[in-house]
Design an enzyme around this catalytic site. Sequence first.
Site: not given
Length: 241
Positions: A44, A149, A174-175
């Site tokens: 990211h 994920e 988060a994923d």
Amino acid sequence: MTTLKQRVRAGERLHGGLLRLPSENLLEMAAVAGLDYAVIDCEHGPADLLSLQQHLQIADAHGLPVLVRVGEHEPALVLRVLDLGAQGVIVPHVDTPEQAREVVAAAHYPPLGERGFATYSRAGRFGTSSIGEHLAQAERSTMVVPMLETPQACDNAREILAVEGVDTVLVGPADLSVAMGRSGPSDPDVAARLAQVVEAAGGEPLMTIVGSTEQGAQAPPGMVLHNLTHILMQLLRSLKG
């Protein structure tokens, strides 16, 4: 010198910081503060190899081990960051044992993997390490950390952890939350998936990303990874009272 990998295998509880390029001062501050390791995010964040090399040189000067999070299906980048001197890679979106074996193959030399060999890199001390010395050092230090994920990855956690060459796993909260259509890690269904992975590990060390010291204290055994961006933003916001 004891490597990060050896410390993980010895069962130590280790604290690290997640940061993105460029963060030279933050990386150096993490080392001076006494963190056990750092993770540089090239998934990211920018995957600038020249900047990454400079960060690794700073970390080496302080004796701070660095893992690099690469992107999905990037074996060429895995090779390059390890040749630059990273002590391991974190690889996102690993859902199956077969995908985990592909990651191991990219990160390790034969016979375990198929990483291209050279000793004239930083990792080979610019050609001053012999083939045997370089192979031995790589075996001692190279860590492979798949990221789980999706619900499928969590279901396969036990089998992924059992793949030879996988040192631990990191759940991407988060994923995982987005994949499940939930609002975040605090959602009960997401929390249940996280607990599923902890159970699958059977007490073996995990890497856990946290956004506060309180979360860090509650993390399961293994490597606690502090999200420095999140923590710093919380601190900056608190300055206004």
